[in-house]
Design a protein around this motif. Structure first.
Motif, short mmCIF file in Angstrom:
data_model
loop_
_atom_site.label_atom_id
_atom_site.label_comp_id
_atom_site.label_asym_id
_atom_site.label_seq_id
_atom_site.Cartn_x
_atom_site.Cartn_y
_atom_site.Cartn_z
N GLU A 87 11.17 -5.03 -4.88
CA GLU A 87 11.53 -3.76 -5.53
C GLU A 87 10.29 -3.09 -6.11
N ALA A 88 9.32 -3.90 -6.55
CA ALA A 88 8.07 -3.31 -7.05
C ALA A 88 7.36 -2.54 -5.94
N LEU A 89 7.35 -3.09 -4.72
CA LEU A 89 6.73 -2.38 -3.60
C LEU A 89 7.49 -1.09 -3.29
N LYS A 90 8.80 -1.16 -3.28
CA LYS A 90 9.60 0.04 -3.01
C LYS A 90 9.37 1.09 -4.10
N LEU A 91 9.20 0.63 -5.33
CA LEU A 91 8.95 1.56 -6.42
C LEU A 91 7.60 2.26 -6.22
N CYS A 92 6.59 1.53 -5.78
CA CYS A 92 5.29 2.14 -5.50
C CYS A 92 5.41 3.21 -4.43
N VAL A 93 6.19 2.93 -3.38
CA VAL A 93 6.40 3.90 -2.32
C VAL A 93 7.11 5.14 -2.86
N SER A 94 8.14 4.93 -3.67
CA SER A 94 8.91 6.05 -4.21
C SER A 94 8.06 6.93 -5.12
N LEU A 95 7.19 6.31 -5.92
CA LEU A 95 6.41 7.06 -6.89
C LEU A 95 5.20 7.77 -6.29
N LEU A 96 4.65 7.21 -5.22
CA LEU A 96 3.32 7.63 -4.80
C LEU A 96 3.24 8.31 -3.44
N THR A 97 4.32 8.33 -2.65
CA THR A 97 4.19 8.82 -1.27
C THR A 97 5.29 9.82 -0.91
N ASN A 98 5.01 10.54 0.14
CA ASN A 98 6.00 11.38 0.80
C ASN A 98 6.18 10.87 2.23
N PRO A 99 7.34 11.12 2.83
CA PRO A 99 7.52 10.71 4.23
C PRO A 99 6.41 11.27 5.11
N GLY A 100 5.91 10.41 5.99
CA GLY A 100 4.84 10.82 6.88
C GLY A 100 3.45 10.46 6.37
N ASP A 101 3.32 10.10 5.09
CA ASP A 101 2.02 9.67 4.57
C ASP A 101 1.57 8.39 5.28
N VAL A 102 0.28 8.16 5.28
CA VAL A 102 -0.29 6.98 5.93
C VAL A 102 -0.41 5.84 4.92
N ALA A 103 -0.01 4.64 5.34
CA ALA A 103 -0.16 3.44 4.53
C ALA A 103 -0.83 2.36 5.37
N TRP A 104 -1.80 1.67 4.78
CA TRP A 104 -2.48 0.57 5.46
C TRP A 104 -1.89 -0.76 5.00
N VAL A 105 -1.74 -1.69 5.94
CA VAL A 105 -1.27 -3.03 5.62
C VAL A 105 -2.17 -4.05 6.31
N GLU A 106 -2.21 -5.25 5.75
CA GLU A 106 -2.95 -6.35 6.37
C GLU A 106 -2.24 -6.79 7.65
N ASP A 107 -3.02 -7.18 8.63
CA ASP A 107 -2.44 -7.61 9.90
C ASP A 107 -3.19 -8.84 10.42
N PRO A 108 -2.54 -10.01 10.51
CA PRO A 108 -1.16 -10.27 10.11
C PRO A 108 -1.01 -10.21 8.60
N GLY A 109 0.21 -9.91 8.15
CA GLY A 109 0.42 -9.76 6.73
C GLY A 109 1.87 -9.87 6.34
N TYR A 110 2.11 -9.62 5.05
CA TYR A 110 3.44 -9.77 4.45
C TYR A 110 4.42 -8.76 5.03
N ARG A 111 5.49 -9.25 5.60
CA ARG A 111 6.46 -8.38 6.24
C ARG A 111 7.22 -7.50 5.25
N GLY A 112 7.35 -7.98 4.03
CA GLY A 112 8.04 -7.18 3.02
C GLY A 112 7.34 -5.87 2.72
N ALA A 113 6.00 -5.88 2.77
CA ALA A 113 5.26 -4.63 2.56
C ALA A 113 5.52 -3.66 3.69
N LYS A 114 5.52 -4.16 4.91
CA LYS A 114 5.79 -3.30 6.06
C LYS A 114 7.21 -2.71 5.96
N ALA A 115 8.16 -3.54 5.52
CA ALA A 115 9.53 -3.06 5.38
C ALA A 115 9.63 -1.95 4.34
#
Length: 495
Positions: free
Chosen positions: A198-226
């Protein structure tokens, strides 16, 4: 050297009255000298024997300090000795202030839609990654904390609480993070969430708009990608090596991000530690492009060698970092209490938004957790678990040496899992499917990658929830599954 770092203070104590070990003083003095440029890149440090004599401390104190600096990437060690690493140069105060001001303006625009909103008062299978030793949790102490919460605060705790969480728990978490993880924060910056997800979802809700770019580690935590996918973000994978996330220089120009997810203290699933040079580079570049970093302190409390790896958030003042953590691994997953530490500049701006996005639940558990921390039970439990997980990891290493020789093993200095690489010719997914039929719950490394390559083939093997006496037999089952998939009938090893 003493002119650069100053003399160490025997008997130095913290404001809380705790003695500061000499090795911790030396580590911090050397880190400050490197970050401030008093020890420039390429500078050679004295031998441990010479520095110990100059400072009047034991040689072992210096050796431990040098090992910690090496683990965090402040120094390099080779046949020529110990030298200062090349770190990203800090931006000037004026430039940093201008960058921060521009970012705050952009962020205020992001929160504008919330301005007129009214206020509102596990798995039991063996070798499962990410599952702690639930049978070792101190249930009696937790029960006492729950009873104290019920006796002192009911029925008030049955209603909605402060959206950001119980103030006492936020202060207790902030105090622990300052001491144990080097996070720069107070209770006003801590927001309690229902787990790290929920903390990750909260960060997305507070800081981004649809279509913004987000970087993730690869391979990495699937919850962040979700979480990023749910926010309709354009997710860009960044490869991980032995020093953590690798960002090609052109990526800042071609795919500038709004969010960057990283787990610097213990990357999941490879176990890599993000070097201090890369941490500083990420912070500097994020400031430049107006991006925010999410620091997931995955398993950071369970460091098995040396001092704990300090947080990236506390590395420089006012870093554009949101620090995320939870009690799922340190306590138990069903507790569903996590948190995010906001940058100080965001606290006032997010107040109205948090009132709409959160409801301040789980109040009884939050008060009980406050009691658990303040009574010292949380610290004692962490100490016991660190010792237990070191023992279980050793049992796993011994079993892997018997059944998978030779083998490339990733991680090990932190956390509750090891990752075993397999040859590309052996499907890790097929191995996992076979193993799960026999209650062995290792995970396929390839499943953590957005863009899998040959090296993303292996097994992520947990040891937190498996007693040492059962590990050898469970690894034997894994070896038989590997051999069956590979089409060979031998008892040992990789084909």
């Amino acid at each position: 050297m003493i002119e650069i770092i100053g003399p160490l203070e025997h008997g130095s104590v913290t404001p809380g009255g705790k003695t500061v070990p000499l090795q911790k003083q030396l580590i911090e003095r050397l880190q400050q000298a490197i970050l401030a440029g008093r020890l420039p890149a390429g500078a050679s440090l004295p031998s441990s024997r010479l520095l110990a004599a100059e400072l009047g401390v034991s040689r072992n104190t210096v050796v431990i300090a040098y090992d910690q600096l090496l683990a965090e990437g402040y120094v390099l060690a080779d046949r020529r000795g110990t030298r200062v690493s090349s770190l990203s140069s800090s931006t000037s105060h004026a430039a940093a202030h201008q960058d921060a001001a521009a970012t705050e303006v952009a962020y205020a625009a992001r929160l504008a839609p919330f301005a007129d909103i009214p206020s509102h008062s596990g798995s039991t299978a063996l070798l499962t990654p990410g599952t702690p030793a639930l049978d070792r949790f101190p249930l009696a102490a937790w029960r006492r904390s729950l009873e104290r919460a019920m006796e002192r605060a009911l029925p008030d705790l049955l209603g909605y609480g402060v959206p950001a969480g119980e103030p006492a728990l936020r202060e207790a978490i902030a105090a622990h993070l300052r001491m144990a993880r080097g996070v720069r924060c107070d209770g006003s910056q801590v927001v309690i969430t229902e787990g790290a997800q929920e903390a990750l979802k909260l960060c997305v809700s507070l800081l981004t708009n649809p279509g913004d770019v987000a970087w993730v580690e690869d391979p990495g935590y699937r919850g962040a990608k979700a979480a990023f996918n749910l926010g309709d973000l354009k997710t860009v994978p960044m490869r991980v090596d032995q020093e953590g996330m690798v960002v090609p220089p052109e990526a800042w120009r071609n795919s500038p991000p709004k969010l960057i997810y990283t787990s610097p203290a213990h990357q999941y699933p490879t176990g890599a530690v993000l070097s201090v040079a890369r941490r500083l580079e990420l912070i500097a570049q994020a400031r430049r492009v107006g991006a925010w970093l999410i620091e997931d302190d995955y398993d950071g409390e369970f460091r098995h060698t040396g001092e704990p790896i300090a947080s990236m958030q506390g590395l420089v003042p006012d870093a554009p970092v949101l620090y995320v953590g939870s009690f799922s691994k340190t306590m138990f997953p069903a507790l569903r209490i996590g948190f995010v530490v906001l940058p100080r500049s965001m606290v006032a701006q997010t107040r109205i938004a948090l009132q709409e996005l959160l409801r301040g639940g789980h109040r009884l558990e939050q008060v009980a957790l406050t009691n658990f921390i303040e009574a010292g039970e949380f610290g004692r439990h962490l100490g016991r678990m660190r010792r237990l997980y070191r023992e279980r990891q050793q049992a796993l290493r011994e079993a892997l040496a018997v059944h998978f020789e030779p083998a490339q093993i990733l991680g090990g200095n932190c956390g509750m899992h090891l990752t075993l690489r397999l040859p590309a010719s052996i499907s890790d997914g097929a191995v996992v499917d076979l193993a799960q039929q026999q209650r062995i719950n290792a995970r396929a490394l390839s499943g953590f990658a957005l863009q899998p390559c040959d090296e993303d083939n292996g097994l992520v093997i947990g040891y937190g929830n498996t007693v040492a006496e059962e590990i050898a037999a469970a690894v034997g089952v894994l070896a038989r599954c590997v051999n069956e998939v590979a089409g060979c009938g031998g008892r040992r090893g990789l084909p």
